[in-house]
Design a protein around this motif. Structure first.
Motif, short mmCIF file in Angstrom:
data_model
loop_
_atom_site.label_atom_id
_atom_site.label_comp_id
_atom_site.label_asym_id
_atom_site.label_seq_id
_atom_site.Cartn_x
_atom_site.Cartn_y
_atom_site.Cartn_z
N GLY A 397 0.81 -1.21 0.00
CA GLY A 397 0.00 0.00 0.00
C GLY A 397 0.84 1.25 0.00
N TRP A 398 0.19 2.36 -0.38
CA TRP A 398 0.80 3.67 -0.24
C TRP A 398 2.02 3.84 -1.15
CZ3 TRP A 398 -3.06 2.10 1.99
CH2 TRP A 398 -3.71 2.69 3.06
N VAL A 399 2.12 3.03 -2.21
CA VAL A 399 3.19 3.23 -3.19
C VAL A 399 3.08 4.62 -3.80
CG1 VAL A 399 4.11 2.47 -5.42
CG2 VAL A 399 3.53 0.78 -3.68
N TYR A 400 1.85 5.13 -3.87
CA TYR A 400 1.65 6.47 -4.44
C TYR A 400 2.36 7.56 -3.65
CZ TYR A 400 -1.91 7.12 -0.80
OH TYR A 400 -2.56 7.22 0.40
N SER A 401 2.70 7.27 -2.40
CA SER A 401 3.42 8.28 -1.60
C SER A 401 4.81 8.54 -2.14
CB SER A 401 3.49 7.84 -0.14
OG SER A 401 4.33 6.70 0.01
N GLY A 402 5.31 7.64 -2.99
CA GLY A 402 6.61 7.84 -3.62
C GLY A 402 6.54 8.52 -4.97
N ALA A 403 5.34 8.88 -5.41
CA ALA A 403 5.19 9.59 -6.69
C ALA A 403 5.75 11.00 -6.57
CB ALA A 403 3.72 9.64 -7.09
N PRO A 404 6.05 11.66 -7.68
CA PRO A 404 6.50 13.06 -7.61
C PRO A 404 5.45 13.92 -6.92
CG PRO A 404 6.83 12.17 -9.82
CD PRO A 404 6.05 11.14 -9.06
N ASN A 405 5.90 14.97 -6.26
CA ASN A 405 5.00 15.86 -5.53
C ASN A 405 3.85 16.30 -6.41
OD1 ASN A 405 6.73 15.65 -3.37
ND2 ASN A 405 7.74 17.60 -3.74
N THR A 406 2.64 16.17 -5.91
CA THR A 406 1.37 16.59 -6.52
C THR A 406 0.90 15.68 -7.65
OG1 THR A 406 2.17 18.11 -8.28
CG2 THR A 406 1.98 19.02 -6.03
N TRP A 407 1.71 14.70 -8.10
CA TRP A 407 1.34 13.89 -9.26
C TRP A 407 0.05 13.10 -9.03
CZ3 TRP A 407 0.50 8.73 -10.19
CH2 TRP A 407 0.41 8.35 -11.53
N SER A 408 -0.06 12.42 -7.88
CA SER A 408 -1.20 11.51 -7.66
C SER A 408 -2.53 12.23 -7.75
CB SER A 408 -1.06 10.82 -6.30
OG SER A 408 0.06 9.98 -6.27
N GLN A 409 -2.61 13.41 -7.13
CA GLN A 409 -3.88 14.12 -7.12
C GLN A 409 -4.02 15.09 -8.29
OE1 GLN A 409 -5.20 15.73 -3.34
NE2 GLN A 409 -4.09 14.18 -2.19
N GLN A 410 -3.04 15.95 -8.47
CA GLN A 410 -3.17 17.03 -9.45
C GLN A 410 -2.97 16.57 -10.89
OE1 GLN A 410 -4.36 19.96 -8.68
NE2 GLN A 410 -4.44 19.34 -6.53
N VAL A 411 -2.40 15.39 -11.08
CA VAL A 411 -2.31 14.83 -12.43
C VAL A 411 -3.30 13.67 -12.56
CG1 VAL A 411 -0.83 13.74 -14.16
CG2 VAL A 411 0.09 15.57 -12.71
N ALA A 412 -3.06 12.57 -11.85
CA ALA A 412 -3.92 11.40 -12.00
C ALA A 412 -5.37 11.71 -11.61
CB ALA A 412 -3.39 10.24 -11.17
N GLY A 413 -5.56 12.33 -10.45
CA GLY A 413 -6.92 12.64 -10.00
C GLY A 413 -7.64 13.58 -10.93
N VAL A 414 -6.95 14.61 -11.40
CA VAL A 414 -7.56 15.57 -12.32
C VAL A 414 -7.86 14.93 -13.66
CG1 VAL A 414 -7.10 17.68 -13.65
CG2 VAL A 414 -6.62 17.62 -11.18
N GLU A 415 -6.97 14.06 -14.14
CA GLU A 415 -7.21 13.39 -15.41
C GLU A 415 -8.44 12.47 -15.35
OE1 GLU A 415 -5.70 13.70 -18.55
OE2 GLU A 415 -5.09 15.53 -17.49
N VAL A 416 -8.65 11.83 -14.20
CA VAL A 416 -9.85 11.01 -14.05
C VAL A 416 -11.10 11.90 -14.10
CG1 VAL A 416 -11.18 9.62 -12.40
CG2 VAL A 416 -8.79 9.07 -12.85
N GLN A 417 -11.03 13.05 -13.48
CA GLN A 417 -12.17 13.98 -13.57
C GLN A 417 -12.46 14.34 -15.03
OE1 GLN A 417 -11.05 17.30 -11.03
NE2 GLN A 417 -12.20 16.45 -9.30
N LYS A 418 -11.42 14.61 -15.80
CA LYS A 418 -11.61 14.94 -17.22
C LYS A 418 -12.21 13.75 -17.97
CE LYS A 418 -7.77 18.25 -17.54
NZ LYS A 418 -6.43 18.49 -18.17
N TYR A 419 -11.73 12.56 -17.66
CA TYR A 419 -12.23 11.34 -18.30
C TYR A 419 -13.71 11.16 -18.01
CZ TYR A 419 -12.93 6.27 -18.85
OH TYR A 419 -13.41 5.03 -19.18
N LEU A 420 -14.10 11.32 -16.76
CA LEU A 420 -15.50 11.14 -16.38
C LEU A 420 -16.39 12.23 -16.98
CD1 LEU A 420 -15.04 10.14 -12.63
CD2 LEU A 420 -15.71 8.63 -14.50
N ALA A 421 -15.82 13.41 -17.19
CA ALA A 421 -16.57 14.52 -17.78
C ALA A 421 -16.60 14.46 -19.30
CB ALA A 421 -15.98 15.84 -17.32
N GLY A 422 -15.94 13.47 -19.89
CA GLY A 422 -15.91 13.36 -21.34
C GLY A 422 -14.96 14.33 -22.01
N GLU A 423 -14.03 14.87 -21.22
CA GLU A 423 -13.08 15.85 -21.76
C GLU A 423 -11.75 15.22 -22.16
OE1 GLU A 423 -12.77 18.64 -18.60
OE2 GLU A 423 -14.87 19.31 -18.76
#
Length: 446
Positions: A397-423
């Motif tokens: 677990g928590w492998v995402y804690s080793g990702a670059p700063n802000t990547w997990s939320q501001q990149v992956a999380g935001v991209e999922v929002q775009k995907y769900l919104a059809g963007e």
């Protein structure tokens, strides 16, 4: 609540060997000094406000048997803790203080004490000290573990004719969810559960839910540990299709299955206190940490809950993602007497039978140690994770804690929002996630 951080990953035999060799005399000396009769005052500056009453109970019990030791406790939580800690370090450094991950190791590495000699370290579960291990030495004590999967109202599923045991892998979970969805849609559940609208809620407004937790399944394909992820300049992306599978799976069982853009307006509170806890939905992808909020809303609902694994077909079937979410460090510039008392208190906290009961039942911690046999958790979700730890049904677990700063939320999380919104389609999500990993890592290393 923010993203639940940190690790449950593999530790090398060499590290383990070093820890075991280091135990013994130093820890015994700490105990001797803590009970030597010299008056010692130590301070604890910690970030988990929910555990404060449990900590107070621990301190009271310890001070009763160690009258020469005075322990002062101060708690700051949420986004304020990091700034408060930096100010505290300048004005009145605490003896014991909360640390989280790689940034804390970097920021406070020059003032944290080697704790490899603590007796309790002999009982640390595999990998739980990795984030704070450097050159074979451990610099922070793991406090508690948390695990996540699919938190379900098992009574609802049983009333729909679905057993929990039948849903311990992806195919069984999907079949169970399909059965319940059909019964909700045709009105069969309405009399007993008048609030029930959907099988799931998926609050993608919260970037840590679609980001940290869901992207973790992708990252564990590429990296075995947070440390390995932290050292990686690029992301292979071999698990990003499994990431998509789990995003699609969750979205498909919500009331917004046909208009997934609406999920980006659903927040954590709506999914929990306004969802699972009032029986509006039967499931949310969350962890044992939701138990107190459910209990506050409706204690009877809490007793109906259970947690299914975060099953991905052919990959993590039957497994829960579990990691350490909190650590304590000891200030290396404290006096020898203070450091000895701090070490003795921590050892006592995780080894004394009375203290262990307080840790589990009052602090409501899942202990990251193997010496808590026979102690049961106070809620069914924590017990499920304790059982998973004991049986080995866990994923790193928590492998995402080793990702670059802000990547997990501001990149992956935001991209999922775009995907769900059809963007964005998933190819675009994949491309952006891989490219931004390299770019953000480059920025971080400069």
């Amino acid at each position: 609540m923010n993203a639940k951080k940190l690790v449950a990953v593999g530790m090398t035999a060499l590290m383990l060997g070093g820890l075991f060799v280091g135990c013994g005399n130093s820890a015994d000396t700490s105990t001797t000094e803590a009970n030597s009769g010299e008056n010692v005052k130590i301070t604890i500056f910690q970030s988990k406000i929910e555990a404060n009453e449990g900590y107070k109970k621990l301190i009271e019990a310890y001070e009763k048997n160690h009258p020469n030791v005075e322990i002062n406790l101060e708690a700051v939580t949420g986004n304020d803790f990091g700034a408060s800690m930096k100010a505290k370090m300048q004005s009145d450094p605490p003896t014991i203080f909360s640390v989280g991950g790689f940034s804390d190791m970097k920021d406070y590495g020059d003032v944290i004490e080697d704790v490899s000699d603590l007796d309790i370290m002999q009982h640390a579960l595999e990998g739980t000290t990795d984030t704070f291990t450097k050159d074979g030495k451990v610099y922070a004590v793991p406090l508690y573990m948390e695990g996540y999967g699919f938190v379900i109202n098992k009574q609802m599923f049983e009333d729909a004719g679905v057993s929990v045991d039948s849903m311990m892998n992806f195919e069984g979970m999907k079949a169970g969810f399909d059965t319940l969805k059909e019964k909700i849609d045709n009105g069969e559940m309405k009399d007993k559960y008048p609030n029930l609208e959907a099988v799931m809620e998926y609050p993608t407004k919260e970037l840590w839910i679609a980001g940290d937790h869901d992207v973790n399944v992708a990252l564990t394909h590429d990296f075995k540990t947070p440390n390995e992820a932290y050292a990686a300049d690029s992301l292979p992306g071999t698990g990003l299709e499994d990431y998509k599978k789990m995003v699609d799976f969750q979205a498909s069982y919500t009331t917004n299955a046909n208009n997934t853009a609406n999920l980006n307006s659903v927040d954590y509170t709506t999914s929990l206190e306004g969802g699972l806890a009032i029986e509006r939905v039967a499931c949310i992808k969350q962890g044992n940490w939701v138990a107190p909020a459910v209990e506050t809303t409706d204690p009877e609902v809490l007793q109906k809950l259970d947690m299914l694994p975060y099953s991905v077909p052919g990959y993590s079937d039957g497994k829960y993602f579990v990691g350490v979410s909190g650590y304590w460090a000891i200030h290396s510039k404290a006096t020898d007497a203070q450091k000895a008392a701090a070490k003795d208190f921590i050892n006592w906290m995780f080894t004394d039978p009375e203290a262990q009961e307080i840790v589990v039942n009052d602090c409501k911690f899942i202990p990251p140690y193997d010496n808590f046999d026979g102690i049961k958790a106070s809620d069914p979700l924590s017990q499920r994770i304790m059982d998973a730890n004991n049986s080995g049904n866990t994923m790193n677990g928590w492998v995402y804690s080793g990702a670059p700063n802000t990547w997990s939320q501001q990149v992956a999380g935001v991209e999922v929002q775009k995907y769900l919104a059809g963007e964005a389609d998933w190819d675009e999500v994949t491309k952006t996630c891989i490219e931004q990993w390299s770019e953000l890592r480059k920025q971080q290393n400069n």
